[in-house]
Design a protein around this motif. Structure first.
Motif, mmCIF file in Angstrom:
data_model
loop_
_atom_site.group_PDB
_atom_site.id
_atom_site.type_symbol
_atom_site.label_atom_id
_atom_site.label_comp_id
_atom_site.label_asym_id
_atom_site.label_seq_id
_atom_site.Cartn_x
_atom_site.Cartn_y
_atom_site.Cartn_z
ATOM 1 N N PHE A 151 42.242 -35.253 -2.695
ATOM 2 C CA PHE A 151 41.872 -35.825 -1.420
ATOM 3 C C PHE A 151 40.374 -36.065 -1.304
ATOM 4 N N GLY A 152 39.575 -35.367 -2.109
ATOM 5 C CA GLY A 152 38.130 -35.572 -2.112
ATOM 6 C C GLY A 152 37.664 -36.425 -3.276
ATOM 7 N N GLY A 153 38.555 -36.661 -4.250
ATOM 8 C CA GLY A 153 38.224 -37.506 -5.394
ATOM 9 C C GLY A 153 37.168 -36.932 -6.314
ATOM 10 N N GLN A 154 37.032 -35.623 -6.353
ATOM 11 C CA GLN A 154 35.991 -35.006 -7.162
ATOM 12 C C GLN A 154 36.485 -34.706 -8.569
ATOM 13 N N SER A 155 35.534 -34.695 -9.486
ATOM 14 C CA SER A 155 35.848 -34.328 -10.866
ATOM 15 C C SER A 155 35.980 -32.808 -10.948
ATOM 16 N N PHE A 156 36.594 -32.338 -12.035
ATOM 17 C CA PHE A 156 36.711 -30.887 -12.197
ATOM 18 C C PHE A 156 35.341 -30.247 -12.391
ATOM 19 N N LYS A 157 34.415 -30.977 -12.956
ATOM 20 C CA LYS A 157 33.039 -30.465 -13.112
ATOM 21 C C LYS A 157 32.421 -30.236 -11.729
ATOM 22 N N GLU A 158 32.589 -31.210 -10.824
ATOM 23 C CA GLU A 158 32.057 -31.062 -9.466
ATOM 24 C C GLU A 158 32.758 -29.923 -8.731
ATOM 25 N N ILE A 159 34.065 -29.834 -8.896
ATOM 26 C CA ILE A 159 34.827 -28.769 -8.236
ATOM 27 C C ILE A 159 34.342 -27.406 -8.723
ATOM 28 N N ALA A 160 34.178 -27.276 -10.034
ATOM 29 C CA ALA A 160 33.717 -26.009 -10.607
ATOM 30 C C ALA A 160 32.359 -25.635 -10.034
ATOM 31 N N LYS A 161 31.463 -26.599 -9.974
ATOM 32 C CA LYS A 161 30.110 -26.335 -9.484
ATOM 33 C C LYS A 161 30.129 -25.906 -8.015
ATOM 34 N N GLN A 162 30.906 -26.621 -7.197
ATOM 35 C CA GLN A 162 30.922 -26.333 -5.763
ATOM 36 C C GLN A 162 31.654 -25.041 -5.418
#
Length: 193
Positions: A151-162
């Motif tokens: 739903f946010g369209g984020q990459s797994f790298k972005e998800i991991a960081k956040q």
């Protein structure tokens, strides 16, 4: 000096009484935070309100001495922004149902290409309701990854960081979320098509 070091220096200056340091810190990360919020809420005015609330909350936490400086200020502030967005949608949901457009995602995008009949609309709403119910039943860590990814369209790298975890952990949470969703669909005999 890297960004993390500069963030630490500005935080230290702010805590030592230099009130302009917090403005510099906010300015340094404002574009990234604002863009992230806009991506999720799709409404410039609402995004601006959430942006303001995000930094007000961050400054409050810093002032209360509850911020733990681990060199990841941007990740921390993005997490606050994400939580503020979720709070916004929860508040909207209490007032009324949140539409797909308001939530910043298109759950049934492929069906939008054709004219829908009344029956199609009823089926679509039921599927959306069922999917939302299932997602809400996931453990919080899995639900967060699903929301951020689909739903946010984020990459797994972005998800991991956040979320402050490794990419492998984020991927694992998604994998378990999908397994759990499939299991719940089967247990409840749902048809999602």
């Amino acid at each position: 000096m890297n960004v993390q070091s500069n963030d630490r220096v500005l935080l230290s200056r702010y805590l030592s009484g230099d009130r302009s340091a917090i403005s510099q810190l906010i300015e340094r990360h404002s574009r990234r935070v604002r863009d992230y919020i806009r991506m999720l809420v799709k409404d410039r005015d609402v995004a601006e309100d959430i942006f303001q609330e995000t930094f007000i909350k961050a400054v409050r936490v810093i002032d209360e001495g509850r911020y733990c400086d681990n060199g990841k200020f941007l990740s921390w502030i993005l997490r606050i922004a994400h939580n503020q967005v979720i709070d916004h949608f929860r508040a909207q949901r209490q007032d009324k149902s949140v539409t797909e457009a308001e939530a910043g995602y298109d759950l049934l995008g492929s069906l939008r290409l054709a004219e829908k009949t009344v029956e199609d609309e009823i089926v679509s709403r039921q599927i959306e309701s069922d999917v939302r119910m299932l997602i809400e039943m996931l453990p919080p860590e899995q639900r967060e990854v699903v929301m951020m990814r689909y739903f946010g369209g984020q990459s797994f790298k972005e998800i991991a960081k956040q979320t402050g975890v490794s990419i492998n952990t984020a991927l694992g949470r998604m994998r378990y979320a999908l397994i759990n969703l499939r299991r719940m669909i089967k247990e409840k005999n749902l048809v999602l098509c």
